[in-house]
Design an enzyme around this catalytic site. Structure first.
Site, PDB file in Angstrom:
ATOM      1  N   SER A  80       0.225  -1.418   0.064  1.00  0.00           N
ATOM      2  CA  SER A  80      -0.060  -0.152  -0.046  1.00  0.00           C
ATOM      3  C   SER A  80       0.757   1.361   0.234  1.00  0.00           C
ATOM      4  O   SER A  80       0.235   2.850  -0.330  1.00  0.00           O
ATOM      5  CB  SER A  80      -0.726  -0.203   1.370  1.00  0.00           C
ATOM      6  N   GLU A 123      -9.556  -9.136   3.266  1.00  0.00           N
ATOM      7  CA  GLU A 123     -10.111  -7.797   2.660  1.00  0.00           C
ATOM      8  C   GLU A 123     -11.511  -8.130   2.151  1.00  0.00           C
ATOM      9  O   GLU A 123     -11.496  -8.908   1.176  1.00  0.00           O
ATOM     10  CB  GLU A 123      -8.869  -7.938   2.187  1.00  0.00           C
TER      11      GLU A 123
END
Length: 282
Positions: free
Chosen positions: A60, A200
């Site tokens: 990320s 997720e």
């Protein structure tokens, strides 16, 4: 895991370095695991002092540090650099690093070489992403790594490295067929040697069912409160990343007078089960 003072408040400054065995013990005892992404030495020191159990050097960083539109441009060299930075600042938290796109999909041998580089940089566990259980390459890779002493966290559900194959950033496991695939994948990853699973953007009920079944720690991000622990991107929970936030994000800077207070509030909310709430789940 850290000792508590007489008034019951946590004393993260007094804790000892967290090991995989301790994480597994915390999971078995029902203590929630608090994970945050981390990309540099200063934040590593702060998050560790606030009692964060696991520091995730996530790809990320492509979005929140590099300004990319996805995680795909992140390279192994980038991950090595940021892992080194985090390892220098951290004292006690468990250090987990992502294997980035194109650093493990080619072969198990490629995955091992990439993992070895990250562990030499200071990682104690690596995380790899996989599509649902339609092929054996994912579990073959997990087995190859764990047989050679590399602890593995298997990332499933929405896997950002495969966003184009998934058709966008969408909730996974919503129908019976895809939910069945995710359950099968969880069992296969565990049996291949994965000692942690990360889910997720899957339905909270599905994540809770998987957590109850697999017997190893599960970390959720947009997967409900039934997981063994939670993770957020640091820049999201501090409300410094521009743009629309995902449903599962909570702004912990709201009502906090410092970053340290916000991180401490996050750890406490994960530990006491107040985060994620229903509005952060699918």
């Amino acid at each position: 895991m850290y000792p508590t003072a007489a008034n019951g408040t946590a004393s993260p400054a007094d804790r000892k370095p967290i090991t995989l065995a301790q994480l597994q013990k915390m999971h078995k005892q029902g203590e929630k695991l608090a994970m945050l992404t981390c990309y540099d030495a200063s934040f590593a020191a702060l998050l560790d002092q606030c009692g964060v159990d696991i520091l995730l050097i996530g790809d990320s960083l492509g979005n929140v540090v590099q300004g990319q539109t996805s995680t795909l441009p992140v390279t192994l060299e980038h991950m090595i650099y940021h892992t080194q930075c985090v390892a220098r600042g951290n004292r006690n938290a468990w250090v987990l690093a992502d294997l980035p796109w194109n650093s493990y999909q080619e072969s198990p041998a490629q995955a091992y070489a990439s993992s070895a580089a990250l562990m030499a940089a200071g990682a104690q566990m690596v995380k790899i992403e996989g599509l649902d259980q339609r092929s054996s390459w994912f579990t073959d890779t997990i087995a190859f790594l764990t047989e050679r002493g590399v602890p593995v966290c298997a990332h499933m559900g929405l896997t950002p490295q495969f966003v184009h194959a998934l058709g966008g950033y969408r909730v996974q496991g919503k129908d019976d067929a895809s939910a069945g695939h995710l359950k099968q994948q969880a069992r296969a990853a565990r049996d291949a040697g994965a000692t942690m699973l990360l889910y997720e953007m899957i339905p909270a009920t599905l994540a809770a069912e998987i957590t109850a079944e697999v017997g190893i720690p599960t970390i959720g991000i947009g997967a409900g409160a039934g997981c063994s622990g939670q993770v957020l991107v640091l820049h999201d929970m501090l409300n410094v990343f521009p743009g629309r936030k995902a449903r599962f994000v909570r702004n912990f800077m709201e009502g906090a007078d410092s970053i340290q207070a916000a991180v401490t509030a996050y750890v406490q909310a994960v530990k006491d089960g107040s985060f994620p709430a229903q509005e952060h789940s699918y």
